[in-house]
Enzyme design. Sequence first.
Site, PDB file in Angstrom:
ATOM      1  N   LEU D 235       1.048  -1.192  -0.228  1.00  0.00           N
ATOM      2  CA  LEU D 235       0.318   0.152   0.056  1.00  0.00           C
ATOM      3  C   LEU D 235       0.901   1.261   0.028  1.00  0.00           C
ATOM      4  CD1 LEU D 235      -2.816   1.140  -0.073  1.00  0.00           C
ATOM      5  CD2 LEU D 235      -2.146   0.721   2.696  1.00  0.00           C
ATOM      6  N   ASP D 236       0.534   2.676  -1.046  1.00  0.00           N
ATOM      7  CA  ASP D 236       0.908   3.678  -1.049  1.00  0.00           C
ATOM      8  C   ASP D 236       2.728   3.041  -0.807  1.00  0.00           C
ATOM      9  OD1 ASP D 236      -0.880   4.676  -1.219  1.00  0.00           O
ATOM     10  OD2 ASP D 236      -1.419   4.712   1.227  1.00  0.00           O
ATOM     11  N   ALA D 237       3.646   2.854  -0.940  1.00  0.00           N
ATOM     12  CA  ALA D 237       4.728   2.096  -1.310  1.00  0.00           C
ATOM     13  C   ALA D 237       5.700   1.192  -2.924  1.00  0.00           C
ATOM     14  CB  ALA D 237       5.072   0.826  -0.258  1.00  0.00           C
TER      15      ALA D 237
END
Lengths: 291, 291, 291, 291
Positions: D235-237
């Site tokens: 996530l969001d990486a």
Amino acid sequence: MLRVTAPERRYVITFGCPDRTGIIARISGFLAEHGGWIVEAAYHTDPDTGWFFTRQVVRADSLPFDADGLRARFGEVAADLSADSSWQVSDTGERRRVVILVSKAGHCLYDLLGRVASGELDVDIAAVIGNHDSLADITRAHGIPFHHVPFPADGKTEAFEHVRKLVAEHDPHAVVLARFMQILPADLCREWAGRAINIHHSFLPSFIGAKPYHQAHTRGVKLVGATCHYVTADLDAGPIIEQDVIRVDHGDSVEDMVRKGRDIEKVTLARGLRWHLENRVLVHGNRTVVF
Amino acid sequence: MLRVTAPERRYVITFGCPDRTGIIARISGFLAEHGGWIVEAAYHTDPDTGWFFTRQVVRADSLPFDADGLRARFGEVAADLSADSSWQVSDTGERRRVVILVSKAGHCLYDLLGRVASGELDVDIAAVIGNHDSLADITRAHGIPFHHVPFPADGKTEAFEHVRKLVAEHDPHAVVLARFMQILPADLCREWAGRAINIHHSFLPSFIGAKPYHQAHTRGVKLVGATCHYVTADLDAGPIIEQDVIRVDHGDSVEDMVRKGRDIEKVTLARGLRWHLENRVLVHGNRTVVF
Amino acid sequence: MLRVTAPERRYVITFGCPDRTGIIARISGFLAEHGGWIVEAAYHTDPDTGWFFTRQVVRADSLPFDADGLRARFGEVAADLSADSSWQVSDTGERRRVVILVSKAGHCLYDLLGRVASGELDVDIAAVIGNHDSLADITRAHGIPFHHVPFPADGKTEAFEHVRKLVAEHDPHAVVLARFMQILPADLCREWAGRAINIHHSFLPSFIGAKPYHQAHTRGVKLVGATCHYVTADLDAGPIIEQDVIRVDHGDSVEDMVRKGRDIEKVTLARGLRWHLENRVLVHGNRTVVF
Amino acid sequence: MLRVTAPERRYVITFGCPDRTGIIARISGFLAEHGGWIVEAAYHTDPDTGWFFTRQVVRADSLPFDADGLRARFGEVAADLSADSSWQVSDTGERRRVVILVSKAGHCLYDLLGRVASGELDVDIAAVIGNHDSLADITRAHGIPFHHVPFPADGKTEAFEHVRKLVAEHDPHAVVLARFMQILPADLCREWAGRAINIHHSFLPSFIGAKPYHQAHTRGVKLVGATCHYVTADLDAGPIIEQDVIRVDHGDSVEDMVRKGRDIEKVTLARGLRWHLENRVLVHGNRTVVF
């Protein structure tokens, strides 16, 4: 300080010629033929003028000749491609020399001295020349010669001749006008063409000439800026290397604008000077290509 | 240098209390009653906590009493409004004293010294304390005492005690950690609470702790930043005073990020320090109001 | 959309008068006397002209009278303080009406329509008027009337008269020139004085007049910008509300500059318009105070 | 609209391989041999991994074969240089197709629709898919199909399968998560790898996950930002394509931050999407090279 190992020695080729098919192949073929290891390569084509520009950085130890040897051999490539006369091979092993001209305002000088002292800007400041002597002590505290050349109203020609000679002794890669408040005569502009770098305290072409922060305050702009450019005989109209801005508002007096603007002036000048000394700036008419 | 006339002496009132009707009327009524000429006034209400903040700047010569007199009389207003205990009356006639802690990296120190020397930051740097001595010469060239306090791995407690005493001698308005690489023990955080200002070389809360530029490079961010904040016992988690960023790209190595980031660190620290010394920063929980 | 509860109704007082002791006490005393709960208060003194400015936001439900009642009573305060005639009491309960003038370029219009549709900009766009009809469909898709008023070379006077009447029907709080490429005649500048807002596609005062991006490209600037300003009879010389810039480089053609500049134009216009409609912008000579 | 003549058709070669001597010579020699006219060329070497990257843009009419022919012949060069499998030849003559996923927040969608309608972003939006239907009307007003796929708490797997099929029908060059608030399952991340582009409403890696503006408000940061990145299972990486920030202060509520942040989200997404569609973004581990 920061850098524990010396950077590898490199040759930097900069180059402009009419655009056509095969230029990159010609240059990179020449380098590959001699084993040249390219570590940076940048290209630009200007569609308006049909002109091609490049900057190539090659590891010195990958080539079987020195900078002069590379220059001699690359001359053939340049001729084949009808390069303009400004093509260069520069050698990062040759230490960059800079002469700085100042007046009373010290922020740009303090900044450059700090960058050199901390090892961030790896150059020799050969001399600082001031039309006032207020920055002599700090300059000498850094171990750098300071020359005080007064500019009396009736003796500016002689003063500039004095400055010219002092600069000529060091044959510097850059003459930095770090808030030097005198307008260079045309002959000095010519002599230092492509090497004289000025920081103007406005976002040019707004507010040319004297007291730009006063002009900015009167006009009520919401940002003030600074412009680093090559000096030409046209006041504040030379090729722009770098610009930046900072926000101001109605609460900012002229003095506040001056103070905020200084932070922009010093970083803009430092960036422009670095790029110039790394041979990243190619002049094309009155515009620059910054690789 | 720049400023030819001394600024007028002023009293600065800062203040926080529960929000309600009539606060501004109470404060401004008090000042008007004594002839107080307000030259700057700023207000903020935090709707989440229902807390009111203000900063008022009054010409000293417009009031019939000195700072102590104002403080005594204003105490009644503060009590009436249930102000929290952090309310202050400060006097711009009292020169600000700053102590700076450094390690090896000099860019923030060079910058602050230049600002003071050029008259832009009108404060006394009472002393510079370094756990290395590499910045001693430049500090002394500015006529400022430099204290070298080594931090051996097995003697940090004693070293901090030494630093504490040196700082205490000057009772400074600000203790600036200008890239001082040691983590303050909790008791020093308490002793210097509200006065210790750190510059962290990342856009917090990203990249807390060691080697933030390495962390930034690994994550592949497109901007790097700096954060000026009050020091608390939680590492890099104190109230933020100011932040800024600069663009980087894939071509920037960690070293390039370090270099670009320095320009942001030094201006962010200088802005935060100026605001602190001008009593523009009010702390509210872990956040700041910057008037 | 975003906002689930309607904001509380508020009265906004804006005000300019000669600076002197006791102004804030007079205003805040008046409000406190009637129970007025101030939720925002901002002040500015211009030291050059000795003029004082303020903007006060008061909860409507905290006062025992309506906007007309407040206006009547505040008139006395204004008279006492020798306020200039531009003082105002505005009521956030009165919905803001906007008329937008466009030509062919749609980016500013699309942006404003999107902000209104998504609830971010809480205003009524009463009408869009275009000298071309290319933006008619999108306007009508948003349920907003579009008027096509052609501007033939020999019929501009009549066209402007037509526009004047269409605008007058709505008596808008703002007439937005969203890249409307016609120069307003002096009488319209007067009729819409303080309400006509233009977005100019350069960082003024650079590149006044036609084709600013072409001018910017020719000059070789490293940033392009946009300026939101009130329209006056002097072309591109009215009081500036907001400005912003974006970085360009040698690789950007005029078309690239146009494209990058659009993003700055639309956000700069939207910010300036919002501030105008929230009565945050006070004009002082040819400068603005933006609270 | 703006562009009166169609841009020339071009082939774009993107490429990564282990760095060594002669790569540029090999590629440019190959192109020159066939008469290829290079209009843009960019190079990057990552010293940490020893990996070389390039993007070359060639005029289609300068080569004696079509895109498939170029691809076939260039395959040999790629093999010689041990290129990784992601090398590509793309053809600007093939119109780019985009599918956009949305939820309720419309600002990014409005912005993209406006860019396409005004001719600035020259792509086909094949479909918009929403887990709510609030953006259906505006989408259809632009002549674009809108699919409403509800995401009930107990039916997300089916909903994602529905979305997957809808997307697959168009085989788009980019799947844009324009503030789509659902977390993609791992299999969709895989299926759309290198094509799914998200806009996260914070300056990552700060404030991962839900309600980043609330997190930013609580932490008291002085800038808020947005991050455009490729979607991966973390996530969001995923690899960051572009980031930007905007200044906020103590006066900004969470709602104000949301509003200011939107302007950054939409331009950051638009820039990232444009670069992706122009094959300017090369992924290298978890970082990007953006030419």
